[in-house]
Design an enzyme around this catalytic site. Structure first.
Site, PDB file in Angstrom:
ATOM      1  N   GLY A 144       0.231  -5.679   0.580  1.00  0.00           N
ATOM      2  CA  GLY A 144      -1.445  -5.391  -0.272  1.00  0.00           C
ATOM      3  C   GLY A 144      -1.348  -6.133  -1.697  1.00  0.00           C
TER       4      GLY A 144
ATOM      5  CD  GLU B 194      -3.923  -8.344   2.639  1.00  0.00           C
ATOM      6  OE1 GLU B 194      -4.814  -8.532   2.848  1.00  0.00           O
ATOM      7  OE2 GLU B 194      -3.057  -7.066   2.435  1.00  0.00           O
TER       8      GLU B 194
ATOM      9  CB  ALA C  22      -1.189  -0.288   0.876  1.00  0.00           C
TER      10      ALA C  22
END
Length: 722
Positions: free
Chosen positions: A112, A115, A66
């Site tokens: 992220g 993910e 992120a």
């Protein structure tokens, strides 16, 4: 419209989506990327021509995580929760679209980014790829479903260390644990594999969406997992002393998520994510170990307007522990190294240090014999000063004695070029004084490395009175060249790191002299968040060295007509030295050290087991009948450091708040969750800090009197800021 994802629909109906965020060297998750992912998901869902998705990256890395500036700007827990749910909804739609999605992973795939790949039905990693969830290191947890998908994919027992320790795994390990499904030699080969997989699995489904899904190894109700989850919090607390709430939040998210359905589990994760984001620990860690650290690495402390340079040939004077370590990290960076000592045997032994490190790495499967041999070939051990000709930089790493350093400076300068920079690795002696032996003090600078050099990430650059900006820039560039973090400070006795670090150790020794139980002192250091307790740390750095430095300082101040302050802890050092308990190097100090580790001497614990506090401590320093509260001990250890750092700022030794904070964490391990030594004061507030300092001063001495700069801040509402 800025496009962060490029699309190409093949004749086979497979949509190749290439992540390539414009204007950034790496892909990150931000508003632009999020909007692009939304368009990608919508196209997969609604376009009948799209039969499957292959997601890859157009940069050298997949996705770094992120954009932390967005995290820093979050103002409330509700905002953090909502932001987390936006990504979750997108990823949930992708994995439930009824069409196969494959992630092609190369380079770094962290946070992220990982993910995002976990929401794909199949993952193919290119050789050399690295995957991980580093969020916990910044006081956060994966907020895009990572604490739920990862345990369901590889099992709770495998997932928990990855999530709680923030480490990374390489492609082969990721395959072995089931994090990825296949490996490929190149991005192109992986894309070809991905297309084929999509064609063979037109109705792909995530395991956790199957009616009969079971966690690998069991869910939170499983006896084996329940036992692991029962002891994990205690183990984490023993290691972190509950100073890092993100670790507990990760474990809670995994455990609670394992009791409910997947979509409810995602809501649970978002709540814990929000708790992390608004925690002071996360704010501190993000500010210092991301924003301030990156600012330093981008040259915030480097003189402007001086062209960048590189060291091609390096000379090192002294092949002892420090010199050998500097030789290794420099040769590893591709620099030609001349390692000089008074005897060939000593120089050869210094080079052998690199050989030992490389051989150990080979046994762990890191690197190759060819790479090892190439690195060793860049190190030339010698006794000849003539070999220094052509060096861009020379670093002396000899004994901490002014006369010895002056002699090697003159001998080296007689052989090096006029433009070469000369640096001292001294940890305490003022650079301006050492430069008096130089014929060109403008080219003289301090480069203070930390031990062990191959593992410690910081180098403290000390600017002497006559050091030029060009010399500073050359030193700064060299530190970056060898992969270390540079901080820049002005000259003074002990500079910054040694000066402030010393207050931590000495305060622990002062407590011992007062009759505080040695075990309580050591526990206080660990509870405070320091990596090592003060008595053990003093053993590591040697009591005889501490005494030598103190006596040298006293002589120098007397010669300058200045009075010296003797810390009450120094009397403890003298008494221990008198009976020959000099620390780990001889196997006995405040601790008895096992001889089997190769460091001990006489008086160890028989060669087996762990180090143990010397039983004679409570005889030499009798216990006080009334023992202080643990909070008092912790405050003494922390305030001693913070106050001294504030004095360094006040005296102009420190040049920036970022250098102070980053230097304190990377240099001597100041409790990271506080965000650095000056951030410790900022977070507490100057008013509270001054009040508590005065309480400590009244009980324990004027050394705790608050620095004048903090008193002024308390009166004006100020704080430490660049």
């Amino acid at each position: 419209m800025i496009e962060a994802i490029q699309f190409e629909l093949g004749d086979d109906g497979i949509l190749l989506a290439t992540l390539d965020l414009p204007g950034r060297p790496m892909n990150v998750l931000n508003d632009i990327t999020s909007a692009a992912i939304e368009r990608m998901v919508q196209r997969v869902e609604t376009d009948p021509a799209v039969l499957g998705l292959v997601l890859s990256s157009g940069k050298k890395d997949f996705l770094a995580g992120a954009d932390l500036e967005g995290i820093r700007d979050i103002a409330s827990a509700q905002q953090a929760f909502d932001l987390s749910m936006v990504m979750k909804r997108q990823l949930r739609r992708l994995e439930k679209s009824g069409k196969p999605a494959v992630a092609v992973i190369h380079g770094m795939c962290f946070g992220g980014g990982l993910e995002l790949t976990l929401a794909c039905h199949h993952r193919i990693a290119v050789d050399g790829a690295r995957l991980g969830t580093p969020e916990v290191k910044l006081g956060l947890l994966p907020g895009g479903g990572g604490t739920q998908r990862l345990p369901r994919l590889v099992g709770m027992q495998t997932a928990m260390p990855l999530l709680c320790e923030g480490g990374e795994v390489r492609a082969d390990k990721a395959l072995a644990i089931g994090l990825v499904h296949a490996l490929a030699p190149s991005r192109e080969a992986a894309i070809a594999q991905a297309r084929a997989w999509c064609g063979a699995h037109p109705k792909a489904q995530q395991p956790w969406d199957a009616p009969k899904f079971r966690y690998p190894g069991g869910d939170s109700r499983s006896p084996a997992v329940a036992q692991m989850l029962a002891i994990a919090p205690a183990m984490a607390a023993a290691k972190s002393w509950n100073n890092y709430p993100a670790i507990t939040h990760v474990m809670s998210s995994v455990f609670e998520g394992g009791l409910v359905d997947f979509d409810t589990a995602l809501l649970i994760e978002s709540r814990y994510f929000a708790a992390c984001v608004v925690s002071p620990e996360s704010r501190n860690l993000l500010n210092t170990l991301w924003f301030q650290l990156n600012a330093i690495k981008k040259g915030a402390s480097r003189p402007k307007g001086v062209p960048a340079g590189k060291v091609g040939k390096l000379g090192i004077l002294g092949a002892g522990m420090m010199g050998a370590g500097i030789a290794y990290v420099s040769a590893k960076a591709g620099i030609e190294v001349v390692l000089l000592d008074t005897t060939q045997a000593a120089a050869d032994q210094g080079k052998a240090h690199s050989q030992n490190l490389l051989d150990k790495a080979l046994k762990r499967g890191r690197g190759s014999a060819e790479q090892r041999d190439a690195l060793l070939a860049r190190i030339t051990p010698t006794t000849s000063h003539d070999a220094l000709a052509g060096c861009d930089l020379v670093i002396e790493a000899v004994f901490e004695d002014r006369a010895v350093k002056a002699e090697v400076t003159k001998m080296a300068e007689a052989k090096i070029g006029e433009r070469a920079v000369f640096a001292s690795n001294t940890s305490t002696l003022p650079i301006t004084g050492l430069a008096a032996a130089s014929s060109r003090p403008a080219r003289f600078i301090g480069l203070h490395f930390f031990s062990p050099v191959d593992r410690m990430p910081l180098v403290e650059i000390i600017v002497g009175r006559d050091t030029s900006n060009e010399t500073l820039a050359r030193g700064f560039d060299y530190v970056l060249q060898i992969g270390k973090t540079p901080i820049v400070v002005n000259d003074s006795r002990g500079f910054y790191t040694s000066r402030v670090f010393g207050t931590y150790v000495m305060e622990g020794l002062a407590m011992l002299a007062e009759g505080v139980h040695p075990r309580s002192i050591e526990v206080a250091g660990l509870q405070a968040g320091m990596p090592m307790p003060p008595l053990a740390l003093q053993d590591e750095v040697s009591l005889s060295l501490a005494l030598h430095v103190a006596e040298q300082t006293k002589k120098d101040l007397a010669a300058a007509g200045q009075a010296s302050f003797e810390h009450p802890g120094l009397a403890v050092v003298r008494r221990m030295c008198e009976i020959g308990r000099l620390g780990r190097k001889v196997g006995q100090g405040f601790y008895d050290w096992p001889a089997a580790d190769g460091k001990g001497g006489t008086g160890g614990t028989g060669g087996t087991g762990e180090k143990a506090l010397w039983p004679g401590l409570t005889t030499m320093f009798p216990l006080a009948p009334q023992q202080p509260a643990q909070r008092e001990l912790i405050d003494r250890l922390m305030f001693a450091q913070a106050n001294e750092a504030a004095r360094c700022w006040q005296e102009g030794v420190l040049r920036s708040v970022a250098d102070a904070n980053v230097g304190s964490i990377l240099g001597w391990g100041f409790a990271p969750f506080h965000g650095g030594v000056l951030q410790f004061i900022n977070a507490m507030g100057a008013t509270r800090f001054v009040a508590r300092s005065r309480e400590l001063a009244a009980r324990h001495g004027e050394r705790f009197a608050p620095a004048a700069v903090v008193v002024t801040q308390a009166e004006t509402g100020g704080r430490f800021a660049d």
